[in-house]
Design an enzyme around this catalytic site. Sequence first.
Site, PDB file in Angstrom:
ATOM      1  N   HIS A 224       0.885  -1.190   0.000  1.00 54.38           N
ATOM      2  CA  HIS A 224       0.000   0.000   0.000  1.00 54.38           C
ATOM      3  C   HIS A 224       0.916   1.231   0.000  1.00 54.38           C
ATOM      4  O   HIS A 224       1.669   1.434  -0.954  1.00 54.38           O
ATOM      5  CB  HIS A 224      -0.922  -0.114   1.218  1.00 54.38           C
ATOM      6  CG  HIS A 224      -2.082   0.821   1.264  1.00 54.38           C
ATOM      7  ND1 HIS A 224      -2.416   1.682   0.252  1.00 54.38           N
ATOM      8  CD2 HIS A 224      -3.027   1.034   2.248  1.00 54.38           C
ATOM      9  CE1 HIS A 224      -3.490   2.371   0.591  1.00 54.38           C
ATOM     10  NE2 HIS A 224      -3.880   1.991   1.808  1.00 54.38           N
ATOM     11  N   HIS A 264      -2.057  -2.367  -9.749  1.00 52.77           N
ATOM     12  CA  HIS A 264      -3.074  -1.808  -8.856  1.00 52.77           C
ATOM     13  C   HIS A 264      -4.301  -2.695  -8.895  1.00 52.77           C
ATOM     14  O   HIS A 264      -4.631  -3.249  -9.941  1.00 52.77           O
ATOM     15  CB  HIS A 264      -3.451  -0.387  -9.300  1.00 52.77           C
ATOM     16  CG  HIS A 264      -4.102   0.394  -8.222  1.00 52.77           C
ATOM     17  ND1 HIS A 264      -5.433   0.272  -7.928  1.00 52.77           N
ATOM     18  CD2 HIS A 264      -3.585   1.273  -7.331  1.00 52.77           C
ATOM     19  CE1 HIS A 264      -5.708   1.058  -6.905  1.00 52.77           C
ATOM     20  NE2 HIS A 264      -4.617   1.676  -6.518  1.00 52.77           N
ATOM     21  N   ASP A 320       2.562   5.698  -6.795  1.00 47.85           N
ATOM     22  CA  ASP A 320       3.849   5.664  -6.103  1.00 47.85           C
ATOM     23  C   ASP A 320       5.042   5.675  -7.045  1.00 47.85           C
ATOM     24  O   ASP A 320       6.164   5.937  -6.617  1.00 47.85           O
ATOM     25  CB  ASP A 320       3.934   4.409  -5.219  1.00 47.85           C
ATOM     26  CG  ASP A 320       2.912   4.462  -4.102  1.00 47.85           C
ATOM     27  OD1 ASP A 320       2.700   5.556  -3.573  1.00 47.85           O
ATOM     28  OD2 ASP A 320       2.331   3.419  -3.776  1.00 47.85           O
TER      29      ASP A 320
HETATM   30  N1  CMC Z   1       5.308  -6.130 -11.260  1.00 45.56           N
HETATM   31  C1  CMC Z   1       5.084  -7.258 -11.967  1.00 45.56           C
HETATM   32  N2  CMC Z   1       3.953  -7.971 -11.925  1.00 45.56           N
HETATM   33  C2  CMC Z   1       2.991  -7.551 -11.101  1.00 45.56           C
HETATM   34  C3  CMC Z   1       3.142  -6.382 -10.331  1.00 45.56           C
HETATM   35  C4  CMC Z   1       4.350  -5.668 -10.426  1.00 45.56           C
HETATM   36  N3  CMC Z   1       4.587  -4.579  -9.703  1.00 45.56           N
HETATM   37  N4  CMC Z   1       2.006  -6.203  -9.623  1.00 45.56           N
HETATM   38  C5  CMC Z   1       1.192  -7.220  -9.921  1.00 45.56           C
HETATM   39  N5  CMC Z   1       1.783  -8.035 -10.830  1.00 45.56           N
HETATM   40  C6  CMC Z   1       1.204  -9.247 -11.421  1.00 45.56           C
HETATM   41  C7  CMC Z   1       1.279 -10.411 -10.455  1.00 45.56           C
HETATM   42  O1  CMC Z   1       2.498 -11.130 -10.594  1.00 45.56           O
HETATM   43  C8  CMC Z   1       0.072 -11.218 -10.862  1.00 45.56           C
HETATM   44  O2  CMC Z   1       0.393 -11.932 -12.033  1.00 45.56           O
HETATM   45  P1  CMC Z   1      -0.136 -13.444 -12.255  1.00 45.56           P
HETATM   46  O3  CMC Z   1      -1.640 -13.329 -12.267  1.00 45.56           O
HETATM   47  O4  CMC Z   1       0.463 -13.833 -13.560  1.00 45.56           O
HETATM   48  O5  CMC Z   1       0.368 -14.219 -11.068  1.00 45.56           O
HETATM   49  C9  CMC Z   1      -0.954 -10.170 -11.252  1.00 45.56           C
HETATM   50  O6  CMC Z   1      -0.188  -9.015 -11.621  1.00 45.56           O
HETATM   51  C10 CMC Z   1      -1.896  -9.789 -10.127  1.00 45.56           C
HETATM   52  O7  CMC Z   1      -1.101  -9.444  -8.985  1.00 45.56           O
HETATM   53  P2  CMC Z   1      -1.675  -9.470  -7.522  1.00 45.56           P
HETATM   54  O8  CMC Z   1      -0.581  -9.194  -6.573  1.00 45.56           O
HETATM   55  O9  CMC Z   1      -2.483 -10.714  -7.298  1.00 45.56           O
HETATM   56  O10 CMC Z   1      -2.695  -8.257  -7.630  1.00 45.56           O
HETATM   57  P3  CMC Z   1      -3.356  -7.479  -6.457  1.00 45.56           P
HETATM   58  O11 CMC Z   1      -4.521  -6.780  -7.013  1.00 45.56           O
HETATM   59  O12 CMC Z   1      -3.551  -8.324  -5.265  1.00 45.56           O
HETATM   60  O13 CMC Z   1      -2.169  -6.473  -6.073  1.00 45.56           O
HETATM   61  C11 CMC Z   1      -0.723  -4.691  -5.795  1.00 45.56           C
HETATM   62  C12 CMC Z   1      -2.092  -5.136  -6.317  1.00 45.56           C
HETATM   63  C13 CMC Z   1      -0.703  -3.181  -5.764  1.00 45.56           C
HETATM   64  C14 CMC Z   1      -0.557  -5.202  -4.367  1.00 45.56           C
HETATM   65  C15 CMC Z   1       0.375  -5.271  -6.709  1.00 45.56           C
HETATM   66  O14 CMC Z   1       0.227  -4.781  -8.004  1.00 45.56           O
HETATM   67  C16 CMC Z   1       1.766  -4.951  -6.180  1.00 45.56           C
HETATM   68  O15 CMC Z   1       2.289  -5.680  -5.327  1.00 45.56           O
HETATM   69  N6  CMC Z   1       2.406  -3.850  -6.707  1.00 45.56           N
HETATM   70  C17 CMC Z   1       3.701  -3.415  -6.207  1.00 45.56           C
HETATM   71  C18 CMC Z   1       3.504  -2.648  -4.904  1.00 45.56           C
HETATM   72  C19 CMC Z   1       2.855  -1.290  -5.153  1.00 45.56           C
HETATM   73  O16 CMC Z   1       3.242  -0.557  -6.044  1.00 45.56           O
HETATM   74  N7  CMC Z   1       1.895  -0.948  -4.297  1.00 45.56           N
HETATM   75  C20 CMC Z   1       1.245   0.385  -4.353  1.00 45.56           C
HETATM   76  C21 CMC Z   1      -0.161   0.272  -4.826  1.00 45.56           C
HETATM   77  S1  CMC Z   1      -0.858   1.849  -5.351  1.00 45.56           S
HETATM   78  C22 CMC Z   1      -0.815   2.894  -4.007  1.00 45.56           C
HETATM   79  C23 CMC Z   1      -1.604   2.457  -2.858  1.00 45.56           C
HETATM   80  O17 CMC Z   1      -2.781   2.146  -2.969  1.00 45.56           O
HETATM   81  O18 CMC Z   1      -1.061   2.446  -1.773  1.00 45.56           O
END
Ligand code: CMC
Length: 383
Positions: A224, A264, A320
């Site tokens: 987050h 996201h 971010d």
């Molecule tokens: N780089 C590469 N692949 C990614 C990334 C990334 N940064 N984020 C998600 N994916 C892929 C992930 O590997 C998965 O692929 P597959 O279905 O093939 O296994 C797919 O996208 C879905 O990922 P998830 O983690 O299940 O998705 P989610 O909706 O639970 O997670 C998230 C969203 C924000 C936690 C995730 O994108 C992440 O960890 N991003 C990096 C951390 C980040 O930037 N967080 C800030 C979010 S925005 C500001 C806020 O709200 O605080």
Amino acid sequence: MLDEVQKGLEGVLVAESGLSSIDGDAGRLIYRGYDIGDLAEEATYEEVLYLLWHGELPTREELARFTDEMTEERTIDDDVRRTLRGLADAEEAPMAALRTAVSALSADEPEGDADPADLEATRRKGRRITAKVPTILAAFERYRLGEEAVSPDPELGHAANFLYMLTGEAPDDVAAETMDQALILHADHGLNASTFTAMVVASTMADVYSAVTAGIGALSGPLHGGANQDVMEVLLEVDESKMDPLDWVRTATDEGRRIPGFGHRVYNVKDPRAQILQERSEELADASGDTKWYDYTTTIEEYLTEEEGLVEKGIAPNVDFYSGSVYYQLGIPVDMYTPIFAMSRVGGWVGHVLEYQEDNRLIRPRARYVGAEDEAWVPIDER
Ligand code: CMC
């Protein structure tokens, strides 16, 4: 009753809200109907707070009164200062220090006895917390540098005053406006994890101090709010590696590293806030003549979107990804980035607490039990 588990509550509607709305396919964010781009361009953070908490844009008189009230409420008492000094001496992380200090603020709350159902009292308490968060953060930063805290300057707006208290120098117009925009962009974002956390706490009719304290805890995690600091640490790592940024990101993705600032739960395209912060980052880079950090981010973005094809998978830069390099260019310490997110998002937390408690229902979901059934009791010596 639903018997299918919605892991991470993905796609689950738990409330109605008039505060903000995200169109994840169009890359659009609105606060109470106003486009985030227009608000970032035209409004101040104080104006956005008023909009979120009162439901409409303030008139000139309303804004002046509201701003005066917030300005008067910036000071923190000696007990909170002592707590912050102790935390700074103990080398506590800024988000943890903020969490502790906000909780401690309630001891000095003039309406501490007010019924949480009294929404006008909650609004005033929320305003006091929001007004004091920059003072807490700046004091903590000064204490850990072994310096005295800088008193708030009533002549400066919320964003500019924060930079002043942090550095001891009044910021120039570009820095003040950039900070103000960053605060506007982070103020609200639907039912993100920290806002939902604050709402869950508020749904028990606990008071707004508890809700905000819990929100800070939820925001601190790397999935987050913690991601903005992680992005800057990645950029610093690129720099220290002395590698070409393109080679760096290629190697990082080959190693299976997840780059922070991408992806996201709601957006399938580039986050509109990232677009605006990218422009600010570029402007700061051009103004200083040092485009290194901006160039690293664009190289990483281009590689991930074009060569790794993340955009086709709906994974694009989030807010971010560009805030880190903006704050870095403003000279803000890296571990203050997530606290700055909190300094802004407190406005959204308070807004959602007010909105939810107006028509409150305890938030109490269920888990599907998958544990054992009918176990026979085993005395402790026979285990
Ligand atoms: N780089 C590469 N692949 C990614 C990334 C990334 N940064 N984020 C998600 N994916 C892929 C992930 O590997 C998965 O692929 P597959 O279905 O093939 O296994 C797919 O996208 C879905 O990922 P998830 O983690 O299940 O998705 P989610 O909706 O639970 O997670 C998230 C969203 C924000 C936690 C995730 O994108 C992440 O960890 N991003 C990096 C951390 C980040 O930037 N967080 C800030 C979010 S925005 C500001 C806020 O709200 O605080």
